[in-house]
Structures are given as C-alpha cells and as structure tokens.
Scaffold this motif. Structure first.
Motif, PDB file in Angstrom:
ATOM      1  N   GLY A 100      33.322  -5.663  -6.715  1.00  0.00           N
ATOM      2  CA  GLY A 100      31.989  -5.722  -7.299  1.00  0.00           C
ATOM      3  C   GLY A 100      31.256  -7.035  -7.069  1.00  0.00           C
ATOM      4  N   LEU A 101      31.868  -7.979  -6.349  1.00  0.00           N
ATOM      5  CA  LEU A 101      31.229  -9.260  -6.068  1.00  0.00           C
ATOM      6  C   LEU A 101      29.901  -9.036  -5.352  1.00  0.00           C
ATOM      7  N   THR A 102      28.868  -9.766  -5.758  1.00  0.00           N
ATOM      8  CA  THR A 102      27.573  -9.760  -5.080  1.00  0.00           C
ATOM      9  C   THR A 102      27.153 -11.198  -4.841  1.00  0.00           C
ATOM     10  N   GLY A 103      26.226 -11.386  -3.927  1.00  0.00           N
ATOM     11  CA  GLY A 103      25.693 -12.724  -3.713  1.00  0.00           C
ATOM     12  C   GLY A 103      25.421 -13.015  -2.260  1.00  0.00           C
ATOM     13  N   GLY A 104      25.046 -14.244  -2.012  1.00  0.00           N
ATOM     14  CA  GLY A 104      24.736 -14.677  -0.664  1.00  0.00           C
ATOM     15  C   GLY A 104      24.593 -16.178  -0.603  1.00  0.00           C
ATOM     16  N   GLY A 105      24.403 -16.661   0.609  1.00  0.00           N
ATOM     17  CA  GLY A 105      24.292 -18.099   0.767  1.00  0.00           C
ATOM     18  C   GLY A 105      23.765 -18.479   2.122  1.00  0.00           C
ATOM     19  N   PRO A 163      28.936 -27.953   5.378  1.00  0.00           N
ATOM     20  CA  PRO A 163      28.659 -27.610   3.986  1.00  0.00           C
ATOM     21  C   PRO A 163      27.953 -26.250   3.886  1.00  0.00           C
ATOM     22  N   TYR A 164      28.282 -25.507   2.824  1.00  0.00           N
ATOM     23  CA  TYR A 164      27.610 -24.226   2.574  1.00  0.00           C
ATOM     24  C   TYR A 164      27.216 -24.145   1.108  1.00  0.00           C
ATOM     25  N   ARG A 165      26.244 -23.257   0.833  1.00  0.00           N
ATOM     26  CA  ARG A 165      25.829 -22.915  -0.515  1.00  0.00           C
ATOM     27  C   ARG A 165      26.084 -21.430  -0.698  1.00  0.00           C
ATOM     28  N   PHE A 166      26.581 -21.053  -1.884  1.00  0.00           N
ATOM     29  CA  PHE A 166      26.911 -19.649  -2.163  1.00  0.00           C
ATOM     30  C   PHE A 166      26.588 -19.344  -3.608  1.00  0.00           C
ATOM     31  N   ALA A 167      25.619 -18.456  -3.828  1.00  0.00           N
ATOM     32  CA  ALA A 167      25.282 -17.988  -5.179  1.00  0.00           C
ATOM     33  C   ALA A 167      25.898 -16.605  -5.335  1.00  0.00           C
TER      34      ALA A 167
END
Length: 141
Positions: free
Chosen positions: A116-121, A133-137
């Motif tokens: 059920g994980l959702t998100g992006g980056g 480096p990365y960003r992930f919400a």
C-alpha cells in the motif's frame, strides 16, 4: 462513507551506483541512439536497500542531451518498515551529464510491511559525483 487522510512524510537520503550494463539497440542516420541499461544501486537514508534492480530505456541525442524512462525494484525498508516496491522513473540529462529524474511508486507494487506504499520523489545527479542525494515523500497504506 468514511474518509481517511494520509499525510506524506518528506524524507531524504543518498544512493550510489553499483553497476551499469548498457546495450545500444538502434542508431538513426543523424546519430540519435536508443539504448537499454540494467543498473544496480544502493540506497541509504529514508530508503535502505542494497542492490536494487533498474531497467532503463535511454535516448541519446547527437548534442549530448537525452532522456530516459524505466523502473526500479527495491527490497529493503522505508522508515523502518521492511518490504519491497517498484518505482517508475522519468528524466533528462544535459550535455555535461547532469541528470534530473522524478519517480513515483507504482500503485499496488508494495509488498510485506510496504504493501500500500504511495509516494514519489526526485534526484539530480552531477557527472562524477558518487553519492547522489534524493528526496522521497511517502505514505503507508
């Protein structure tokens, strides 16, 4: 009807390339090339995953710019929760090799505690820099 509101958690980390295996598929008369690449990465920070599997389709233009799309499979943890998931990636690169990429979790791809994980980056990789480096919400189910 009951409505649930899930707040995304904004996180960061870095990844490093573990391997890059590329094959040219075609070349046009003007020099535009189509290639595919199998890539492995190791993520630390918000995402903890070693040896991810990536499959990219890449377009190289004669001027050194290009674009790519692909998918990356993770087996590890996000925010201390273990499991697996897949992201869809899309990006561009300039003539100096700087890469700009955005990614989103493929709906329904989460397994284990990440079901059920959702998100992006997103990330920006500069040519020659080892740790990207990365960003992930993200939000759990």
């Amino acid at each position: 009807m009951t409505m649930h509101t899930t707040t995304a958690t904004a996180t960061t980390g870095t990844f490093t390339f573990d391997g890059w295996d590329e094959e040219e598929l075609a070349r046009t008369p003007d020099g535009t090339r189509l290639a595919r690449a199998a890539v492995r990465n190791t993520y630390t920070g918000a995402i903890e995953a070693a040896g991810t599997h990536c499959a990219y389709t890449i377009v190289y233009h004669p001027d050194g710019t290009g674009s790519f799309t692909g998918h990356q499979q993770f087996d590890g943890s996000v925010g201390g929760r273990r499991g697996s998931f897949v992201v869809r990636e899309s990006g561009t690169f300039d003539e100096r090799g700087a890469v700009r990429c955005s990614f989103e979790v493929v709906a329904g791809s989460g397994g284990g505690e990440l079901a059920g994980l959702t998100g992006g980056g997103e990330f920006t990789a500069e040519h020659g820099v080892k740790a990207v480096p990365y960003r992930f919400a993200h939000a759990p189910a």
